[in-house]
Design a protein around this motif. Structure first.
Motif, mmCIF file in Angstrom:
data_model
loop_
_atom_site.group_PDB
_atom_site.id
_atom_site.type_symbol
_atom_site.label_atom_id
_atom_site.label_comp_id
_atom_site.label_asym_id
_atom_site.label_seq_id
_atom_site.Cartn_x
_atom_site.Cartn_y
_atom_site.Cartn_z
ATOM 1 N N ALA A 178 0.827 -1.206 0.000
ATOM 2 C CA ALA A 178 0.000 0.000 0.000
ATOM 3 C C ALA A 178 0.861 1.255 0.000
ATOM 4 O O ALA A 178 0.562 2.237 -0.707
ATOM 5 N N GLU A 179 1.947 1.234 0.782
ATOM 6 C CA GLU A 179 2.853 2.386 0.800
ATOM 7 C C GLU A 179 3.470 2.610 -0.579
ATOM 8 O O GLU A 179 3.630 3.755 -1.022
ATOM 9 N N THR A 180 3.798 1.532 -1.262
ATOM 10 C CA THR A 180 4.331 1.651 -2.618
ATOM 11 C C THR A 180 3.302 2.286 -3.546
ATOM 12 O O THR A 180 3.625 3.190 -4.342
ATOM 13 N N LEU A 181 2.071 1.830 -3.471
ATOM 14 C CA LEU A 181 1.014 2.393 -4.310
ATOM 15 C C LEU A 181 0.826 3.882 -4.026
ATOM 16 O O LEU A 181 0.683 4.694 -4.956
ATOM 17 N N LEU A 182 0.821 4.252 -2.755
ATOM 18 C CA LEU A 182 0.644 5.665 -2.406
ATOM 19 C C LEU A 182 1.824 6.493 -2.905
ATOM 20 O O LEU A 182 1.643 7.595 -3.439
ATOM 21 N N ALA A 183 3.032 5.964 -2.755
ATOM 22 C CA ALA A 183 4.211 6.691 -3.222
ATOM 23 C C ALA A 183 4.199 6.869 -4.733
ATOM 24 O O ALA A 183 4.748 7.856 -5.255
ATOM 25 N N ASP A 184 3.567 5.931 -5.441
ATOM 26 C CA ASP A 184 3.526 5.986 -6.898
ATOM 27 C C ASP A 184 2.289 6.700 -7.441
ATOM 28 O O ASP A 184 2.034 6.665 -8.640
ATOM 29 N N GLY A 185 1.504 7.320 -6.550
ATOM 30 C CA GLY A 185 0.416 8.174 -7.014
ATOM 31 C C GLY A 185 -0.981 7.597 -6.928
ATOM 32 O O GLY A 185 -1.898 8.124 -7.572
ATOM 33 N N ALA A 186 -1.197 6.560 -6.126
ATOM 34 C CA ALA A 186 -2.520 5.948 -6.051
ATOM 35 C C ALA A 186 -3.589 6.942 -5.616
ATOM 36 O O ALA A 186 -4.728 6.909 -6.101
ATOM 37 N N ALA A 187 -3.235 7.842 -4.698
ATOM 38 C CA ALA A 187 -4.229 8.802 -4.206
ATOM 39 C C ALA A 187 -4.663 9.778 -5.282
ATOM 40 O O ALA A 187 -5.731 10.402 -5.170
ATOM 41 N N ASP A 188 -3.868 9.950 -6.331
ATOM 42 C CA ASP A 188 -4.255 10.824 -7.437
ATOM 43 C C ASP A 188 -5.274 10.149 -8.359
ATOM 44 O O ASP A 188 -5.967 10.827 -9.129
ATOM 45 N N LEU A 189 -5.349 8.823 -8.305
ATOM 46 C CA LEU A 189 -6.303 8.099 -9.134
ATOM 47 C C LEU A 189 -7.648 7.941 -8.441
ATOM 48 O O LEU A 189 -8.688 7.987 -9.089
ATOM 49 N N ALA A 190 -7.620 7.697 -7.141
ATOM 50 C CA ALA A 190 -8.852 7.448 -6.400
ATOM 51 C C ALA A 190 -8.810 8.233 -5.097
ATOM 52 O O ALA A 190 -7.759 8.378 -4.474
ATOM 53 N N ASP A 191 -9.975 8.743 -4.693
ATOM 54 C CA ASP A 191 -10.079 9.488 -3.436
ATOM 55 C C ASP A 191 -10.155 8.456 -2.317
ATOM 56 O O ASP A 191 -11.216 8.131 -1.803
ATOM 57 N N LEU A 192 -9.009 7.922 -1.947
ATOM 58 C CA LEU A 192 -8.971 6.730 -1.117
ATOM 59 C C LEU A 192 -9.566 6.916 0.267
ATOM 60 O O LEU A 192 -10.143 5.993 0.818
ATOM 61 N N ALA A 193 -9.426 8.087 0.840
ATOM 62 C CA ALA A 193 -9.932 8.266 2.191
ATOM 63 C C ALA A 193 -11.417 8.652 2.220
ATOM 64 O O ALA A 193 -12.036 8.668 3.267
ATOM 65 N N ALA A 194 -11.998 8.942 1.056
ATOM 66 C CA ALA A 194 -13.364 9.466 1.028
ATOM 67 C C ALA A 194 -14.391 8.475 1.539
ATOM 68 O O ALA A 194 -15.396 8.851 2.134
ATOM 69 N N GLY A 195 -14.136 7.191 1.297
ATOM 70 C CA GLY A 195 -15.116 6.202 1.693
ATOM 71 C C GLY A 195 -14.948 5.717 3.118
ATOM 72 O O GLY A 195 -15.702 4.886 3.588
ATOM 73 N N GLY A 196 -13.974 6.214 3.857
ATOM 74 C CA GLY A 196 -13.709 5.689 5.190
ATOM 75 C C GLY A 196 -13.035 4.342 5.078
ATOM 76 O O GLY A 196 -12.805 3.825 4.006
#
Length: 324
Positions: A304-322
């Motif tokens: 998950a840290e790798t995905l976040l470092a590579d821009g995952a949060a720019d693709l999906a609003d990951l925290a929006a759904g809780g």
């Protein structure tokens, strides 16, 4: 004589079927006779998409309340429905052998994903499935649907060209005849914990020394449990709710290597991020259940840290759904 084990379940046909399998297994493993306790959840009572209802937890809360207030002794969940945050006083004491985790296309005319006509209508209630369908076939018209398996399959006869369902649920209901293509994980990465069941009990009832605790320990399938721990740790670190298009699939090989693959997508399927990682569980760690569980969860968090470092949060609003 052992007391009758009260096994809590949702009242849908699928839930009753999979809970019945678990209850029968517990009895066969020495837990004693059982009875099913049907519990109505918000997910059964309300209509609308999972995102608008508040996420997958709508299928879980009432069952957990029944455990905590003593109306049942065991609750059986589809593991992907469980929030990743543990419930105080409860533990997942067993994860049986996982069914096929893949998604399945059920279509008119025996169509596969590749042969669906241009502009075909495909039903799913999952943003993850919708995004991956559009990533593979941008021409498709994805329709949001809800309902039990039979209700969704009937939509093929009525107004849709195809629907996508979990292969595990179809297998448990003996409806694999409806499948026209089992979608490979590199095309349609499953939801974290898809195909797995979670057998939840009060923490004190999981302590060794009782027939129920012994049966739960025997029912637990360690390779499945470790794979699901990795998948759900990834989901937890991403803070991905039910509306986030996130897929994850882990597998423990005979060589002791736990491999985890994951994808995060834009909801319209126009961009995606695929990453994978692996962990070798040495013999000493495999013999220590607690250490092995921590290692599996650590793999999920690391990916998950790798995905976040590579821009995952720019693709999906990951925290929006809780936290899902």
């Amino acid at each position: 004589m052992p007391q009758t084990v009260r096994v809590g379940t949702r009242a849908s046909v699928l839930a009753l079927t999979q809970t019945g399998h678990v209850a029968d297994a517990l009895t066969a493993l020495g837990a004693g006779d059982h009875e099913l306790v049907r519990v109505r959840t918000d997910g059964d009572r309300l209509t609308g998409s999972l995102a608008t209802l508040g996420g997958t937890g709508v299928f879980v809360t009432a069952l957990r309340d029944a455990l905590l207030d003593g109306r049942c002794d065991v609750a059986v969940h589809s593991f992907k429905d469980l929030p990743t945050t543990p419930a105080p006083g409860l533990v997942v004491a067993a994860v049986p052998v996982r069914q096929d985790p893949r998604d399945a296309l059920c279509a008119r005319e025996g169509w596969t994903l590749a042969t669906l006509p241009e502009g075909a209508s495909v039903g799913t209630g999952s943003p993850r499935r919708a995004a991956q369908l559009l990533a593979a076939r941008p021409d498709l018209r994805v329709v949001d649907i809800r309902g039990n398996v039979d209700t969704r399959l009937r939509r093929i006869e009525d107004d849709l060209d195809a629907v996508v369902l979990a292969a595990a649920g179809l297998a448990r209901l003996d409806r694999l005849d409806a499948v026209t293509e089992a979608l490979p994980p590199d095309v349609m990465t499953p939801a974290p914990a898809q195909g797995a069941l979670a057998v939840e009990v009060r923490a004190e009832d999981a302590v060794a020394g009782t027939p129920l605790a012994a049966a739960l320990a025997a029912l637990d399938h360690r390779p499945t449990h470790l794979a699901v721990l990795a998948e759900r740790a990834l989901l937890n670190r991403l803070e991905a709710g039910c509306a986030a298009p996130v897929g994850a699939h882990a597998r423990l090989g005979d060589d002791g290597v736990l491999t985890l693959s994951a994808v995060v997508l834009r909801t319209d399927g126009t961009a995606s991020l695929h990453r994978s990682d692996a962990l070798t569980l040495d013999g000493s760690a495999t013999d220590d259940a607690a250490r092995t569980a921590l290692a599996a969860a650590g793999l999920g968090t690391r990916l998950a840290e790798t995905l976040l470092a590579d821009g995952a949060a720019d693709l999906a609003d990951l925290a929006a759904g809780g936290r899902a």
